[in-house]
Write a protein that holds these residues in place. Structure first.
Motif: not given
Length: 200
Positions: A1-5, A32-33, A80-82
């Motif tokens: 969780m918390h941004g790893r994917k 991620v979504i 932001r990553c998406l």
């Protein structure tokens, strides 16, 4: 969780060869979504809890406030990553439209790498460019670097057959044959890997 994917998604794109697409990772993108939705729901739940307790969300400095902050920052980072993943892929797709796609269909091995929305984006972008060029009666796709000579010497890499009519002549483009062509005529074949420019 918390941004790893989301990190994995961006890292996967960055590990690819510059200017080349990898297959759209729909599974990881969807995960991620889903993670974004989980963070959003948790954030909303914590804000509701604080409001029910009569606490000011912005100023209360308790565990719920910091929990909401962590979920908010994780949600923002994932988004932001998406966006970075999609934007960088869109840049490559735009380049493909300029290099190859305006005149011909993209090869199937490239189209297989597109996501659903990317396929439509490519078609719409190419259509807009074609419309713009037809309104100007100008091919803006040729001579991205000003040429020294309007004619170039080329070698045919794949048999194109006979009867191909160019702006100033018709020729038989058999494999390994060499020709002296207008740069504007040869450019589309060079971009598709059917001809190569001979220099020197």
């Amino acid at each position: 969780m918390h941004g790893r994917k989301a990190y994995e998604l961006v890292k996967e794109f960055a590990s690819g060869e510059k200017g080349h697409l990898k297959i759209f990772n729909n599974e990881l993108f969807e995960r991620v979504i889903e993670e974004c939705n989980e963070h959003h729901n948790a954030l909303q739940s914590l804000i509701r809890k604080m409001q029910e307790e009569g606490l000011e969300v912005q100023t209360a400095k308790n565990a719920d406030h910091y929990g909401a902050l962590v979920h908010h920052l994780s949600l923002t980072r994932n988004k932001r990553c998406l966006m970075a993943y999609m934007y960088n892929r869109a840049e490559i797709i735009r380049d493909l439209a300029w290099k190859v796609g305006l005149l011909h269909e993209l090869p199937s091995e490239i189209q297989e790498k597109f996501g659903d929305s990317e396929e439509q984006y490519f078609k719409d972008h190419s259509k807009s460019l074609k419309l713009y060029m037809s309104q100007l009666s100008l091919d803006v796709n040729v001579d991205m670097v000003p040429p020294k000579d309007p004619y170039i010497k080329v070698r045919v890499l794949e048999d194109l057959g006979s009867g191909i009519i160019l702006s100033d002549k018709s020729a038989n483009f058999a494999r390994h044959s060499m020709h002296f062509l207008k740069r504007t005529d040869a450019e589309q074949y060079i971009a598709r890997g059917l001809m190569e420019e001979l220099t020197g």
